[in-house]
Design an enzyme around this catalytic site. Structure first.
Site, PDB file in Angstrom:
ATOM      1  N   TYR A 194       0.910  -1.286  -0.228  1.00  0.00           N
ATOM      2  CA  TYR A 194      -0.047  -0.096  -0.199  1.00  0.00           C
ATOM      3  C   TYR A 194       0.800   1.174  -0.170  1.00  0.00           C
ATOM      4  O   TYR A 194       2.037   1.277   0.251  1.00  0.00           O
ATOM      5  CB  TYR A 194      -1.081   0.000   1.225  1.00  0.00           C
ATOM      6  CG  TYR A 194      -1.702   0.915   1.473  1.00  0.00           C
ATOM      7  CD1 TYR A 194      -2.915   1.419   0.633  1.00  0.00           C
ATOM      8  CD2 TYR A 194      -1.465   1.995   2.548  1.00  0.00           C
ATOM      9  CE1 TYR A 194      -3.520   2.592   0.678  1.00  0.00           C
ATOM     10  CE2 TYR A 194      -2.199   3.180   2.864  1.00  0.00           C
ATOM     11  CZ  TYR A 194      -3.245   3.257   2.003  1.00  0.00           C
ATOM     12  OH  TYR A 194      -4.121   4.470   2.077  1.00  0.00           O
ATOM     13  N   THR A 196       1.648   3.752   1.688  1.00  0.00           N
ATOM     14  CA  THR A 196       2.412   4.179   2.928  1.00  0.00           C
ATOM     15  C   THR A 196       3.492   3.107   3.347  1.00  0.00           C
ATOM     16  O   THR A 196       4.219   3.520   4.244  1.00  0.00           O
ATOM     17  CB  THR A 196       1.433   4.337   4.378  1.00  0.00           C
ATOM     18  OG1 THR A 196       0.841   3.203   4.259  1.00  0.00           O
ATOM     19  CG2 THR A 196       0.555   5.651   3.849  1.00  0.00           C
ATOM     20  N   LYS A 197       3.499   1.992   2.598  1.00  0.00           N
ATOM     21  CA  LYS A 197       4.325   0.656   3.303  1.00  0.00           C
ATOM     22  C   LYS A 197       5.757   0.783   3.055  1.00  0.00           C
ATOM     23  O   LYS A 197       5.983   1.716   2.170  1.00  0.00           O
ATOM     24  CB  LYS A 197       3.706  -0.301   2.759  1.00  0.00           C
ATOM     25  CG  LYS A 197       2.324  -0.921   3.351  1.00  0.00           C
ATOM     26  CD  LYS A 197       2.115  -0.826   4.850  1.00  0.00           C
ATOM     27  CE  LYS A 197       0.924  -1.223   5.577  1.00  0.00           C
ATOM     28  NZ  LYS A 197      -0.279  -0.237   5.371  1.00  0.00           N
ATOM     29  N   ASN A 198       6.583  -0.032   3.652  1.00  0.00           N
ATOM     30  CA  ASN A 198       8.010   0.402   3.446  1.00  0.00           C
ATOM     31  C   ASN A 198       8.497  -0.021   1.913  1.00  0.00           C
ATOM     32  O   ASN A 198       9.230   0.511   1.747  1.00  0.00           O
ATOM     33  CB  ASN A 198       8.682  -0.896   4.221  1.00  0.00           C
ATOM     34  CG  ASN A 198       8.579  -0.471   5.886  1.00  0.00           C
ATOM     35  OD1 ASN A 198       7.641   0.112   6.223  1.00  0.00           O
ATOM     36  ND2 ASN A 198       9.472  -0.895   6.697  1.00  0.00           N
ATOM     37  N   ILE A 199       7.876  -0.842   1.140  1.00  0.00           N
ATOM     38  CA  ILE A 199       7.932  -0.542  -0.067  1.00  0.00           C
ATOM     39  C   ILE A 199       6.556  -0.737  -0.766  1.00  0.00           C
ATOM     40  O   ILE A 199       5.381  -1.049  -0.177  1.00  0.00           O
ATOM     41  CB  ILE A 199       8.785  -1.728  -0.972  1.00  0.00           C
ATOM     42  CG1 ILE A 199       8.161  -3.102  -0.691  1.00  0.00           C
ATOM     43  CG2 ILE A 199      10.186  -1.557  -0.459  1.00  0.00           C
ATOM     44  CD1 ILE A 199       8.969  -4.278  -1.467  1.00  0.00           C
TER      45      ILE A 199
END
Ligand SMILES: Cc1ncc(COP(=O)(O)O)c(C=O)c1O
Length: 399
Positions: A194, A196-199
């Site tokens: 998603y 906002t996620k780390n990738i």
């Protein structure tokens, strides 16, 4: 509150230009790859998604990686392919995003909500034995904020009761539990890409598994229930003939999204490193502030630092969490709260009759939680501004 807000707005705010809670880190390589995909004539699931799956599996050290359009979709099919359905119970911690439990409901099964550990806010293995019944089929541990759950204890309990473990690793790309990558420990682990996620692939997810048969079944569930490589049916090596084995879903990841994922994955190690540095800077800036409780860090794990969630010591402050967030906003700092526990959500309350006192640890933590901005595009100066805004707010509002 009014006086606090006025007090906070007398001086110039820490930031004149608002620091958003999150911004994705998209580089030129990602942009070029998306354009290349658009020009290639193959925009939905195809060769780039296959390559993303191959590279993701290699990075994690997993035998299979199955790309899906979200972590939610991945959790859904991991349970569906395992035959979870009406009459079954699936254990889920209360401190998570609603998707973790919603998918259980979608399958007609019952989510059994449990409380969390006071330090990490991850599922508390102590509560598991008490809720296991003959109907319990699975557990979904959530590696909250990127801090891995106690997979040793979870493994012992779930093995002895023959429960399926589907890990919700939405926050845990690149995390490790005792030198083992998250994504290699359980029958299925599901990651989120998603925004906002780390990738990120804007929206997207990946399931990893070691099990050949389970992998094949999840692939089938992810694309209409059509048996083998349906995505290829319009290519030269494809065939018009297909068979529907199960009533599957439409959860495939497109090549446009995988174009982003391929380059995000290349940078994952560096991005984890950056998140770790920024988290350490928060720690150094706030550790001596008794009004603030900092996130737990253990030497036996590698934290993915998806979120940096502080807890206010409200007994030392004159304002509550919502007011604290407003003060930070007036200082030009965006924040969020992760999460409103499941037992506080109207659907789950109405259906299961939960009371806050049923989940004392999560409920008390919830009132005190604030997630500070943490993303790779932040500078050291950005972190220092957040620290200053937090300290200023504390100083003006301590008891
Ligand atoms: C813990 C957790 N699980 C699952 C999800 C769902 O992820 P997705 O948006 O990829 O479906 C999220 C999303 O924020 C999450 O935080």
């Amino acid at each position: 509150m009014t006086t606090q807000t006025i007090a906070n707005s007398v001086d110039a705010p820490v930031r004149r230009v608002f620091l958003p809670f999150n911004r994705p880190d998209i580089g030129q390589a990602e942009i070029d790859e998306v354009v290349d995909t658009l020009r290639s004539g193959w925009i939905t699931t195809g060769p780039k998604t296959k390559e993303f799956e191959r590279r993701f599996a290699k990075y994690i050290g997993a035998r299979h990686a199955i790309a899906v359009n979200s972590c939610t979709g991945g959790l859904h099919i991991a349970l569906a392919a395992a035959g979870i359905g009406p009459g079954d119970e699936v254990i889920v911690p209360t401190m998570t995003f609603c998707a973790t439990a919603n998918v259980v409901v979608h399958l007609g099964a019952t989510p059994v909500i449990v409380d969390v550990k006071p330090d990490t806010l991850n599922v508390d293995p102590q509560h598991l034995e008490a809720v296991i019944t003959p109907r319990t089929k699975a557990l979904i541990p959530v590696h909250l904020y990127g801090h891995p759950c106690d997979m040793g204890r979870i493994g012992e309990i779930t093995k002895s009761h023959r429960l399926l473990v589907v890990e919700d690793a939405a926050h845990a790309a690149d995390a490790e539990w005792q030198d083992q990558r998250i994504g290699t420990l359980s029958p299925a682990t599901v990651f989120s890409f998603y925004a906002t996620k780390n990738i990120t692939t804007a929206e997207g997810g990946m399931i990893t598994t070691e099990d050949d048969k389970y992998a094949e079944e999840m692939r089938i569930w992810a694309l209409h229930g059509i048996s083998h490589d349906a995505w290829k049916r319009y290519s030269a090596e494809g065939s018009w003939y297909y068979e529907v084995a199960v009533p599957g879903f439409k959860y495939n990841l497109t090549d446009l999204q995988s174009a982003l994922g391929l380059h995000q994955l290349t940078r994952l190690k560096m991005m984890t490193q950056r998140r770790t540095e920024l988290a350490a800077r928060y720690h150094a800036g706030l550790y001596d502030c008794p009004e603030i409780e900092l996130p737990t860090i253990r030497s036996s794990i590698r934290h993915a630092w998806h979120l940096y969630a502080i807890r206010l010591r409200l007994e030392r402050l004159k304002i509550n969490r919502a007011e604290f967030i407003e003060c930070l906003k007036s200082e030009g700092i965006g924040t969020s709260v992760h999460f409103i526990p499941l037992h506080r959500q109207p659907y789950y309350q109405d259906r299961f009759g939960f009371k806050p006192s049923d989940f004392p640890v999560a409920d008390a933590a919830y009132e005190r939680l604030i997630s500070l901005p943490l993303y790779t595009r932040m500078t050291e100066r950005d972190v220092d501004d957040v620290v200053e805004a937090v300290r200023r707010t504390v100083q003006r509002n301590r008891r």
